[in-house]
Design an enzyme around this catalytic site. Sequence first.
Site, PDB file in Angstrom:
ATOM      1  N   GLY A 193      -4.323  -4.219   6.063  1.00  0.00           N
ATOM      2  CA  GLY A 193      -3.264  -3.802   7.120  1.00  0.00           C
ATOM      3  C   GLY A 193      -3.598  -2.509   7.861  1.00  0.00           C
ATOM      4  N   GLU A 208     -10.762   1.076  -3.800  1.00  0.00           N
ATOM      5  CA  GLU A 208     -11.098   0.898  -2.406  1.00  0.00           C
ATOM      6  C   GLU A 208     -11.688   2.020  -1.606  1.00  0.00           C
ATOM      7  OE1 GLU A 208      -7.813  -1.159  -0.415  1.00  0.00           O
ATOM      8  OE2 GLU A 208      -8.788  -0.653   1.751  1.00  0.00           O
ATOM      9  N   LEU A 233      -0.814  -0.887   9.243  1.00  0.00           N
ATOM     10  CA  LEU A 233       0.724  -0.445   9.904  1.00  0.00           C
ATOM     11  C   LEU A 233       1.045  -1.044  11.006  1.00  0.00           C
ATOM     12  CD1 LEU A 233       0.269   3.472   9.338  1.00  0.00           C
ATOM     13  CD2 LEU A 233       1.049   1.881   7.549  1.00  0.00           C
ATOM     14  N   ASP A 241     -13.761  -1.248   2.634  1.00  0.00           N
ATOM     15  CA  ASP A 241     -13.091  -1.572   3.788  1.00  0.00           C
ATOM     16  C   ASP A 241     -13.713  -0.761   4.775  1.00  0.00           C
ATOM     17  OD1 ASP A 241     -11.169  -1.016   5.604  1.00  0.00           O
ATOM     18  OD2 ASP A 241      -9.593  -0.170   4.500  1.00  0.00           O
ATOM     19  N   LYS A 260     -10.255  -6.479   7.630  1.00  0.00           N
ATOM     20  CA  LYS A 260      -9.494  -6.223   8.703  1.00  0.00           C
ATOM     21  C   LYS A 260      -9.916  -6.954  10.046  1.00  0.00           C
ATOM     22  CE  LYS A 260      -7.683  -2.231   6.663  1.00  0.00           C
ATOM     23  NZ  LYS A 260      -7.889  -0.564   6.659  1.00  0.00           N
ATOM     24  N   LEU A 308      -2.277   2.031  -4.701  1.00  0.00           N
ATOM     25  CA  LEU A 308      -1.863   3.373  -4.578  1.00  0.00           C
ATOM     26  C   LEU A 308      -2.884   4.237  -3.738  1.00  0.00           C
ATOM     27  CD1 LEU A 308      -1.332   3.634  -8.404  1.00  0.00           C
ATOM     28  CD2 LEU A 308       0.610   3.708  -6.519  1.00  0.00           C
ATOM     29  N   LYS A 309      -2.711   4.908  -2.814  1.00  0.00           N
ATOM     30  CA  LYS A 309      -3.541   5.948  -2.065  1.00  0.00           C
ATOM     31  C   LYS A 309      -3.957   7.053  -3.080  1.00  0.00           C
ATOM     32  CE  LYS A 309      -3.827   3.821   1.955  1.00  0.00           C
ATOM     33  NZ  LYS A 309      -4.965   3.416   2.517  1.00  0.00           N
ATOM     34  N   SER A 339       0.960  -1.151  -0.150  1.00  0.00           N
ATOM     35  CA  SER A 339       0.034  -0.123   0.108  1.00  0.00           C
ATOM     36  C   SER A 339       0.866   1.361   0.051  1.00  0.00           C
ATOM     37  CB  SER A 339      -0.865  -0.161   1.305  1.00  0.00           C
ATOM     38  OG  SER A 339      -1.654   1.156   1.293  1.00  0.00           O
TER      39      SER A 339
HETATM   40  O1  OSB Z   1      -7.219   1.839   4.321  1.00  0.00           O
HETATM   41  O2  OSB Z   1      -6.083   0.032   4.124  1.00  0.00           O
HETATM   42  C1  OSB Z   1      -6.385   1.102   4.719  1.00  0.00           C
HETATM   43  C2  OSB Z   1      -3.205   2.185   6.908  1.00  0.00           C
HETATM   44  C3  OSB Z   1      -3.994   2.756   7.763  1.00  0.00           C
HETATM   45  C4  OSB Z   1      -5.290   2.819   8.009  1.00  0.00           C
HETATM   46  C5  OSB Z   1      -6.057   2.386   6.622  1.00  0.00           C
HETATM   47  C6  OSB Z   1      -5.469   1.862   5.812  1.00  0.00           C
HETATM   48  C7  OSB Z   1      -3.783   1.679   5.646  1.00  0.00           C
HETATM   49  C8  OSB Z   1      -3.073   1.180   4.546  1.00  0.00           C
HETATM   50  C9  OSB Z   1      -1.876   0.493   5.019  1.00  0.00           C
HETATM   51  O3  OSB Z   1      -3.603   1.013   3.242  1.00  0.00           O
HETATM   52  C10 OSB Z   1      -1.863  -0.939   4.758  1.00  0.00           C
HETATM   53  C11 OSB Z   1      -0.581  -1.462   5.359  1.00  0.00           C
HETATM   54  O4  OSB Z   1       0.426  -1.658   4.546  1.00  0.00           O
HETATM   55  O5  OSB Z   1      -0.479  -1.811   6.648  1.00  0.00           O
HETATM   56 MG    MG Z   2      -8.366   0.811   2.910  1.00  0.00          MG
END
Ligand code: OSB
Ligand code: MG
Length: 369
Positions: free
Chosen positions: A290, A213, A292, A238, A262, A162-163, A135
């Site tokens: 994830g 997403e 983090l 999500d 999650k 990609l965010k 990510s």
């Molecule tokens: O939206 O998936 C998400 C991290 C923190 C909060 C939300 C998200 C994320 C990530 C990171 O996308 C995913 C990771 O590499 O842990």
């Molecule tokens: Mg997400």
Amino acid sequence: MRIERIELREVALSLKFPFRTSFGVEQHRRVVLVTLHGGGGEGIAECVAGEFPGYSYETVDTAWSVIEQYIAPLVLDRSFATAAELLHELRYIRGHNMAVAAVEMAFWDLQARLLGVPLWQLLGGRERDIPVGISLGIQDSIEETVELAVMNAELGYRRVKLKIAPGWDVEMVGAVRAALPDMDLSVDANSAYRLNDAPRLQELDQFGLAYIEQPLAYDDLIDHAELQSQLSTAICLDESIHSAEDARKGLAIGAGRVINVKTGRVRGYLAARMVHDVAKTFGAPVWCGGMLESGVGRAHNLHVSTLDNFTLPGDTSSSSRYWHEDIVEEPLEAVNGVQQVPSGAGIGVTLKRDMVERITQRVQVLKPD
Ligand code: OSB
Ligand code: MG
């Protein structure tokens, strides 16, 4: 088994790089570790709540306080044969899934360790290598984004997510797609768009993404269904999915075609497995998201990913992408885009005690009164 004691511990970790999303930037992580003691053993989990209520209303501090004030008194000095029994005791605690999940997940780890089996086995997973992706947070420039995406594709990661956010979308994604024409690519908006942004999001259809997403509001299913009907790219939900019921409703109305699971967001493993099962009945693939995580949460994520409908690469990339030094002894590193599931009992990782002591900010031991 009887829960004799619960330890809450907050440790401070710094990410190698700031992680920017549409709702904020994170570099310093306050990680809450929950340890359950009982039956002569201990089980551990990590609470996935963040410091700031940007992803969820839950935070490090609300989770700590909910566990201390409401969860611990309901589980301490009580015996539970299964996670279902433990969750039943917590049925009047509305929401606060991340706090509940941390306790439920530690219970599963405790149970598996006492049985001497890896957690995936207790969950009903299948031993296999877990394909993982990365990510990629919002960067300062398109050039840097392309460079990082290419570097990670060359490392063998199976998907690059990609965010995105308004103003950081079509042009950036187009540049990454041009550099990686065959890569499994996706985007994550973390709720940064509204339904009237549909024309903008439709422009992403040309890039053959695996999914978009959570484009719309964190609590929405209805507008996602409308948006999905206007896109050829699948929507992955999500933030909107907090339970198997949410998954059923969302998939039934066509709010998306993929679910990011999650375990912390949905209240623990039993719920995660139900979301997984519901999605399967709809023919919708899931993957493990994830937050983090440190090595403790990362190991948990690898175990849940062994369930058979986790068919898309998860966000459980190498620990070394996030941390200079992780808090567990076992390296959790992807090789060729796959992670192995730790093979020891429970989640199969061991805390580095000295390091953990050194970075501990506070500890609270909860016992029956
Ligand atoms: O939206 O998936 C998400 C991290 C923190 C909060 C939300 C998200 C994320 C990530 C990171 O996308 C995913 C990771 O590499 O842990
Ligand atoms: Mg997400």
